[in-house]
Write a protein that holds these residues in place. Structure first.
Motif, mmCIF file in Angstrom:
data_model
loop_
_atom_site.group_PDB
_atom_site.id
_atom_site.type_symbol
_atom_site.label_atom_id
_atom_site.label_comp_id
_atom_site.label_asym_id
_atom_site.label_seq_id
_atom_site.Cartn_x
_atom_site.Cartn_y
_atom_site.Cartn_z
ATOM 1 N N CYS A 1 0.933 -1.274 -0.102
ATOM 2 C CA CYS A 1 -0.205 0.228 -0.441
ATOM 3 C C CYS A 1 0.830 1.134 -0.272
ATOM 4 O O CYS A 1 2.191 0.931 0.677
ATOM 5 N N ARG A 2 0.467 2.442 -0.361
ATOM 6 C CA ARG A 2 0.527 3.800 -0.723
ATOM 7 C C ARG A 2 -0.056 4.597 0.357
ATOM 8 O O ARG A 2 1.144 5.728 -0.070
ATOM 9 N N LEU A 3 -0.441 3.990 0.664
ATOM 10 C CA LEU A 3 -1.428 5.141 1.515
ATOM 11 C C LEU A 3 -1.269 4.782 3.493
ATOM 12 O O LEU A 3 -0.734 5.769 4.163
ATOM 13 N N ALA A 4 -0.039 3.991 3.211
ATOM 14 C CA ALA A 4 -0.346 3.678 5.301
ATOM 15 C C ALA A 4 0.812 2.381 4.981
ATOM 16 O O ALA A 4 0.532 2.149 3.489
ATOM 17 N N PRO A 5 1.491 1.917 6.056
ATOM 18 C CA PRO A 5 2.105 1.142 5.975
ATOM 19 C C PRO A 5 1.432 -0.409 5.888
ATOM 20 O O PRO A 5 1.443 -0.716 7.049
ATOM 21 N N LEU A 6 1.124 -0.725 4.810
ATOM 22 C CA LEU A 6 0.171 -1.892 5.009
ATOM 23 C C LEU A 6 0.817 -3.136 3.805
ATOM 24 O O LEU A 6 0.741 -2.483 2.528
ATOM 25 N N ALA A 7 0.085 -4.072 3.835
ATOM 26 C CA ALA A 7 -0.169 -5.244 2.646
ATOM 27 C C ALA A 7 -0.799 -6.461 2.634
ATOM 28 O O ALA A 7 -1.017 -6.302 3.310
ATOM 29 N N ALA A 8 -1.030 -6.808 1.300
ATOM 30 C CA ALA A 8 -1.938 -8.059 0.949
ATOM 31 C C ALA A 8 -0.980 -9.088 -0.078
ATOM 32 O O ALA A 8 -0.933 -8.766 -0.870
ATOM 33 N N LEU A 9 -1.078 -10.313 0.883
ATOM 34 C CA LEU A 9 -0.425 -11.534 0.035
ATOM 35 C C LEU A 9 -1.513 -11.984 -1.000
ATOM 36 O O LEU A 9 -2.318 -12.408 0.066
ATOM 37 N N LEU B 1 -8.749 -13.302 -3.562
ATOM 38 C CA LEU B 1 -7.505 -13.845 -3.720
ATOM 39 C C LEU B 1 -6.453 -14.298 -2.395
ATOM 40 O O LEU B 1 -5.646 -14.184 -2.941
ATOM 41 N N VAL B 2 -6.746 -12.571 -1.847
ATOM 42 C CA VAL B 2 -5.918 -12.392 -0.889
ATOM 43 C C VAL B 2 -5.728 -14.244 0.498
ATOM 44 O O VAL B 2 -6.682 -14.657 0.464
ATOM 45 N N THR B 3 -4.669 -13.991 0.787
ATOM 46 C CA THR B 3 -4.297 -15.537 1.219
ATOM 47 C C THR B 3 -4.137 -14.852 3.053
ATOM 48 O O THR B 3 -2.985 -13.800 3.040
ATOM 49 N N ASP B 4 -4.291 -15.125 3.595
ATOM 50 C CA ASP B 4 -3.374 -15.067 5.217
ATOM 51 C C ASP B 4 -2.756 -16.949 5.884
ATOM 52 O O ASP B 4 -2.474 -16.398 7.380
ATOM 53 N N LEU C 1 0.781 -7.005 7.187
ATOM 54 C CA LEU C 1 0.573 -7.699 6.330
ATOM 55 C C LEU C 1 -1.356 -8.034 6.626
ATOM 56 O O LEU C 1 -1.325 -8.695 7.607
ATOM 57 N N LEU C 2 -2.925 -7.562 5.801
ATOM 58 C CA LEU C 2 -3.583 -8.109 6.673
ATOM 59 C C LEU C 2 -3.858 -9.166 5.232
ATOM 60 O O LEU C 2 -3.919 -9.718 4.776
ATOM 61 N N ASP C 3 -4.921 -9.256 6.912
ATOM 62 C CA ASP C 3 -5.652 -11.134 6.103
ATOM 63 C C ASP C 3 -6.896 -10.447 5.936
ATOM 64 O O ASP C 3 -7.824 -9.456 5.719
ATOM 65 N N PRO C 4 -7.561 -11.081 5.635
ATOM 66 C CA PRO C 4 -9.421 -11.510 4.338
ATOM 67 C C PRO C 4 -10.282 -11.270 5.188
ATOM 68 O O PRO C 4 -11.229 -10.581 5.199
ATOM 69 N N ALA C 5 -9.502 -11.301 6.677
ATOM 70 C CA ALA C 5 -11.499 -11.153 7.735
ATOM 71 C C ALA C 5 -10.957 -9.697 7.845
ATOM 72 O O ALA C 5 -12.305 -9.167 7.548
ATOM 73 N N ILE C 6 -9.943 -8.973 8.041
ATOM 74 C CA ILE C 6 -10.005 -7.408 8.006
ATOM 75 C C ILE C 6 -10.486 -6.797 7.115
ATOM 76 O O ILE C 6 -11.422 -6.249 7.145
ATOM 77 N N LEU C 7 -9.707 -7.477 5.959
ATOM 78 C CA LEU C 7 -9.779 -6.734 4.180
ATOM 79 C C LEU C 7 -12.036 -6.715 3.559
ATOM 80 O O LEU C 7 -11.450 -6.170 3.551
#
Length: 197
Positions: free
Chosen positions: A103-111, A134-137, A161-167
């Motif tokens: 993410c460019r907007l905050a220190p966050l990512a999704a795998l 498609l996001v996995t945790d 690294l954000l998980d699908p439950a949050i996203l």
């Protein structure tokens, strides 16, 4: 750390989500305190660190917003360093790997789950785009050690690294995100990871 940006506020903070939905930096910590140019430099540093992982290498990192529009993330495609996920046929090269959205907007990512990217003659190619579905945790089968290495690099740079439950949580009523990646009703994923063509 899961779901927590370096500022300590959760990735679901309503004010931060409103900022993100409007393409404004939602963090004022670390590189984000220096503005967009500082963030770009920091994310390039993170991508370089990902490329130094023992079992993995960065196959591609898209900093140019796919050549048009605006992406709120850098699309990084990571594959196995030993070449086992690469094959060639009929002039095309196919590479299997893990898509990572920084993410460019905050220190966050999704795998995301494993995907394939292809390239052929004359610059032809195909690639997938990030999507909530498609996001996995968890480590995908065959990627356990590699998943651990990615987590270590992100942790070292204080990127959650954000998980699908949050996203998958819904955004507050009335909050709209301009994006072609998913559609209404909008979720936390849409606020942090969107692309406007």
């Amino acid at each position: 750390m899961r779901g927590e940006p370096e500022s300590g506020k959760p990735a679901t903070d309503p004010a931060d989500l409103r900022s993100a939905a409007n393409d404004q930096l939602a963090s004022k910590a670390g590189a984000w305190a220096g503005g967009a140019a500082s963030v770009e430099g920091f994310l390039r540093w993170v991508v370089a660190d990902l490329d130094r992982m023992p079992a993995l290498r960065v196959h591609d990192a898209e900093f140019r917003h796919y050549g048009s529009g605006y992406a709120s993330y850098v699309d990084v495609f990571i594959t196995k360093r030993d070449g086992s996920m690469r094959r060639s046929e009929n002039g095309w090269t196919h590479v299997e790997g893990l898509p990572l959205a920084l993410c460019r907007l905050a220190p966050l990512a999704a795998l995301c789950k494993p995907d394939e990217r292809s390239s052929g003659p004359g610059g032809a190619g195909s690639r997938g785009l990030p999507a909530l579905s498609l996001v996995t945790d968890a480590a995908p089968p065959g990627w356990v050690e590699e998943y651990r290495q990615i987590r270590q690099v992100l942790d070292r740079h204080d990127i959650a690294l954000l998980d699908p439950a949050i996203l998958s949580l819904p955004l507050e009523a009335g909050l709209v995100v301009e994006t072609v990646l998913d559609s209404a009703p909008y979720s936390v994923f849409d606020a942090w990871f969107h692309w406007i063509d």
